[in-house]
Design an enzyme around this catalytic site. Structure first.
Site, PDB file in Angstrom:
ATOM      1  N   ASP A  17       0.824  -1.216   0.000  1.00 36.28           N
ATOM      2  CA  ASP A  17       0.000   0.000   0.000  1.00 36.28           C
ATOM      3  C   ASP A  17       0.856   1.264   0.000  1.00 36.28           C
ATOM      4  O   ASP A  17       0.653   2.167   0.817  1.00 36.28           O
ATOM      5  CB  ASP A  17      -0.943   0.013   1.210  1.00 36.28           C
ATOM      6  CG  ASP A  17      -1.760  -1.245   1.348  1.00 36.28           C
ATOM      7  OD1 ASP A  17      -2.062  -1.862   0.311  1.00 36.28           O
ATOM      8  OD2 ASP A  17      -2.080  -1.635   2.490  1.00 36.28           O
ATOM      9  N   GLU A 171     -11.208   0.770  -3.882  1.00 38.57           N
ATOM     10  CA  GLU A 171     -10.472   1.240  -2.708  1.00 38.57           C
ATOM     11  C   GLU A 171      -9.243   2.017  -3.153  1.00 38.57           C
ATOM     12  O   GLU A 171      -9.011   2.223  -4.334  1.00 38.57           O
ATOM     13  CB  GLU A 171     -10.061   0.049  -1.841  1.00 38.57           C
ATOM     14  CG  GLU A 171      -9.210  -0.971  -2.574  1.00 38.57           C
ATOM     15  CD  GLU A 171      -8.984  -2.237  -1.779  1.00 38.57           C
ATOM     16  OE1 GLU A 171      -9.501  -2.347  -0.668  1.00 38.57           O
ATOM     17  OE2 GLU A 171      -8.262  -3.125  -2.286  1.00 38.57           O
TER      18      GLU A 171
END
Length: 520
Positions: A17, A171
């Site tokens: 991420d 997302e």
């Protein structure tokens, strides 16, 4: 003509991420840390290729509370880092905790502020500012709201702006303003092999957003590329005007369905713009390098514990109480005091680092703690030293341990509900060198799945088709070799990768040094 190339990943091992920002000629990158403390590793680079960890954003309990009931792969998800008007901002989510919060710093290496909590739903929050100085936050869903980052208040919205092209779990949204347009970069398709990056644009952060004509602009799904699960991306413009994308990906190994053991790693790929849209090619193992090239001296592979603080790459599950470790009780050594009786449950003493290479060797020198070093209430001075060793772990239910206790060394395998001592040998008193060797070679011919009594290297006749073989030695004695597939995401599940480190589950122990070497 620039013929220099760089190798992917640029930040190897469990560093998922990624989010990146530029401040002048410097770049700063952060990653998710989940249930580990300290949280949110932060890296510095001058060229987007060579990165060095300069600290952890969440490095004290007032910033990061991860109680024992936080499950593996809970905790800190998907931070975003931005630099605005001389201040560094980081927004992230404590999943299982209080939710979304913002911390700030004048310098990226810290100190960072205590959290400002903000009442926003969802995960994967993002920050950006418009030309009027208003701060906008995008978050999973995909929704956008105008906020006050200093007060932690939502001022406008949230607006449901765009949910992608239909893939599951839209997302990781990031809002950018480029040439008068607002671009919403997001991921969808799940963080597994179907991961993809899509984009839309609008004249206002409120929308309406027009999807890109070539969505998804990046995915490796359905391909045989060595890099898989590409997604959760962030964009940055270099000082020379070129554009780059950082993203997560995996490098699965072994027989089908293949196994990824290092977790999701950080990759870098170039971006070009055509007709007002970013264009991203496949993420390769090797790309032409950015124009600026600023290599860094390699970090020492060995930690002799001579400093006054632990290096920033050392992490512990959920907590690291002050009384559980020390660099001053025996200067030049890391002393560990047991806080829990087993690695199978939260609350134990463990200090480890991420496995970053498919082939590697970890060696550590274990010394029994001297009499009288045990904390109050533990074994009396002069008693038998405690139980300690090295562990390679995914979580509390999936780990292999090389343990020394009572004059014996043993290898313990914990795989789901099963826990077994698979090898045991007497060892001499005093300091002992412990070794965990991870290798990908020779994984397809018949090899050792578990040790055979009296002959730990005797083949069982079963082909080990996992990603690697993990061997355990005490001194010069090979105790066991185990199949690495059981310490993989495909078996353990979750969002993290392997971590290798030192532990104590009874009494106290000292480690003189710890050495991590890539061997591939």
């Amino acid at each position: 003509m620039n013929t220099r190339t760089y190798d992917n990943p640029v930040v190897a091992g469990f560093h998922p991420d990624p989010s990146v920002c530029r401040a002048g000629d410097d770049y700063y990158l952060v990653c998710s840390s989940f249930e580990y403390f300290p949280g949110v590793p932060i890296f510095h680079s001058r060229d987007l290729v060579h990165w060095r960890q300069i600290g952890n954003v969440l490095d004290r309990p007032s910033q990061l509370h991860l109680p024992p009931d936080i499950p593996a792969s809970g905790g800190i998800y998907a931070p975003t880092i931005r630099h605005h008007d001389g201040t560094f901002y980081l927004i992230t989510t404590n999943v299982g905790g209080r939710g979304n919060f913002i911390v700030t710093a004048e310098r990226p290496e810290g100190p960072w502020s205590d959290p400002v909590w903000i009442d926003l739903p969802g995960i994967d929050p993002d920050l950006t500012w418009d030309e009027n100085g208003s701060c906008w936050c995008a978050f999973s869903g995909t929704q956008v709201a105008r906020i006050d980052p200093a007060a932690g208040q939502m001022l406008e919205g949230p607006y449901q702006v765009w949910s992608g092209t239909g893939g599951k779990y839209p997302e990781a949204p990031h809002l950018f303003q480029v040439d008068g347009r607002w671009y919403l970069l997001m991921s969808e398709g799940g963080t597994e092999r179907g991961h993809a990056v899509s984009i839309a644009r609008a004249r206002s952060p409120r929308g309406p957003f027009e999807p890109g004509p070539a969505n998804p602009i990046l995915t490796h799904r359905g391909t045989d590329r060595p890099i898989q699960s590409t997604g959760h991306a962030d964009l940055v413009q270099a000082a020379d005007g070129s554009w780059w994308m950082v993203l997560l990906g995996t490098r699965p190994r072994g027989y089908t369905p293949e196994f990824q053991v290092l977790g999701r790693e950080t990759f870098l790929t170039p971006v070009r713009w055509e007709d007002g849209w970013p264009v991203v090619g496949p993420v390769e193992e090797r790309h032409p390098a950015p124009a600026v090239w600023h290599p860094l001296a390699p970090e020492p592979s060995r930690d002799d514990f001579d400093g006054d603080a632990l290096a920033p790459y050392w992490i512990s599950p959920r907590d690291r109480p002050d009384g559980s470790w020390s660099l001053t009780e025996r200067p030049g050594r890391l002393t560990l005091h047991a806080t829990g009786p087993t690695l199978d449950r939260p609350g134990h003493t463990f200090v480890g680092r991420r496995q970053q290479h498919h082939d590697c060797r970890v060696t550590a020198r274990l010394e029994p703690a001297p009499p009288g070093s045990e904390p109050a209430g533990s074994e009396p001075p002069g008693s038998e030293p405690g139980t300690a060793g090295l562990s390679i772990r995914m979580d509390e239910a999936h780990h292999y341990d090389l343990e020394v206790s009572g004059g014996r060394a043993r290898v313990i395998a914990r795989i789901g509900p099963l826990r077994q001592c698979v090898a045991e040998r007497p060892v001499p008193p005093g300091p002992l060198t412990l070794t965990i060797d991870v290798r990908t070679r020779d994984i397809l011919p018949p090899s050792v799945i578990g040790p055979v009594a009296g002959s730990p290297t005797q083949p069982t006749g079963v082909a080990a088709r996992g990603p690697d073989t993990i061997s355990f030695s005490a001194g010069d004695t090979l105790l066991a070799e185990l199949d690495g597939r059981y310490l993989s995401t495909e078996v353990a599940t979750g969002f993290t990768g392997r971590v290798i480190g030192m532990y104590a589950t009874e009494g106290s122990a000292c480690f003189d040094w710890f050495d991590y070497q890539a061997t591939g």
